[in-house]
Design a protein around this motif. Structure first.
Motif: not given
Length: 336
Positions: A157-161, A163-164, A170-180
């Motif tokens: 969905m991120r590649v084919r469609k 959107s903001r 995607e940024l929200a999903t990255a937060v748990p991995y970004t946090l210590p």
């Protein structure tokens, strides 16, 4: 490494505060976690701001011409680079392996001082180790399967469609991995002890909270791998399949999956291996009967049983090396 000699960093200080219990233990740990979390999030935002200005096209032929030529000194530089790599990889692993083969800590590495007893103990005489291996394998496999399904669908969905909303997700999903890890684990405890006032779902202290934490933390690895895989398949391939009369399932099974499968499987294996050796999140979330491999190794070391911890660590290194080789094979298949 720093705890035995009283050298604390912010993450270990949070861990020490929480395991110390007491009426204000979680409050102090949460306060320190906010500081560490803010630093991590600000660093991630800075990285995003820097990378968003880069728009390299995948369709441009890459230029492999060296920007600087080393000339006669190239061999010397190569030797230094390889020596450095050996120093930071082979030497520590060799030291750990030799330690695991000793009869007692501090003995010299001679034939009379070598034994396989440490491996026999962790493999055949300590049921706690097998329980930890079983827990880690179960957690890793289920995490990998869930991330493969959900992460790959989201990547498509991120590649084919685009959107903001997808970008924010995607940024929200990255937060748990970004946090210590220690900060994320504490947030999981505070959320799942009582997610709704007056309602305790009974997840804290079970394998369930580890499943949720692993999936939330490692989902972004699968998403990023899936995005890379789908970006390598031009949208015209799907259009050609639709024009030829292929339905939804036919399009996926005959066109998309054969092309992107190596890439998404590589992401799945990365999720599996990362979850298999995870420690920082598990150290706060595990309970009796849900110890993982990382927690067991850490417990051996904390108890002064270095020989057992190095033996188990050596076995895990072999497992990771085997998985890494499979990942490399999948990547080569994808390039082909």
């Amino acid at each position: 490494m720093g705890t035995p000699v009283n050298i604390s960093v912010l993450s270990t200080l949070i861990y020490e505060e929480i395991i110390g219990f007491g009426p204000s233990a979680f409050a102090r740990g949460a306060s320190l976690s906010v500081l560490l979390g803010l630093a991590a999030v600000l660093g991630s935002l800075l990285q995003w701001l820097l990378l968003r200005k880069s728009h390299a096209s995948d369709t441009i032929q890459p230029d492999h011409t060296p920007r600087y030529t080393l000339g006669k000194s190239s061999k010397g530089v190569s030797v230094l680079v390889w020596a450095f790599l050996l120093l930071v990889t082979v030497v520590p692993l060799s030291s750990m392996l030799s330690m695991s083969l000793k009869k007692a800590y501090g003995l010299g590495l001679t034939a009379s001082n070598m034994t396989l007893g440490n491996y026999r103990y962790i493999l055949f005489e300590n049921p706690r180790v097998w329980q930890a291996i079983q827990n880690s394998l179960t957690l890793s496999l289920i995490t990998m399967l869930v991330c493969l399904l959900i992460g790959s669908c989201f990547a498509y969905m991120r590649v084919r469609k685009p959107s903001r909303l997808n970008k924010i997700a995607e940024l929200a999903t990255a937060v748990p991995y970004t946090l210590p890890g220690i900060v994320f684990a504490l947030s999981m405890i505070l959320v799942w002890m009582e997610p709704v006032p007056g309602w305790n779902p009974g997840i804290y202290g079970t394998m369930g909270i580890l499943f949720i934490a692993y999936i939330c933390r490692f989902m972004i690895l699968q998403i990023r791998s899936g995005i890379t895989a789908f970006m390598q398949v031009d949208a015209s391939m799907e259009e050609a399949a639709r024009i030829s009369g292929a339905g939804f399932w036919r399009k996926w099974t005959a066109v998309l999956l054969p092309l992107v499968l190596p890439g998404i499987l590589t992401g799945g294996l990365l999720v599996f291996l990362t979850a298999l050796t995870e420690l920082t999140v598990s150290a706060l979330l595990y309970s009796s009967g849900s110890q993982t491999i990382g927690v067991t190794i850490f417990s051996f070391e904390q108890a002064g049983e270095t020989l057992y911890s190095t033996a188990l660590s050596s076995l895990i290194v072999v497992l990771i090396a085997a998985g890494g080789s499979h990942c490399a094979a999948c990547s080569e298949m994808g390039d082909t």
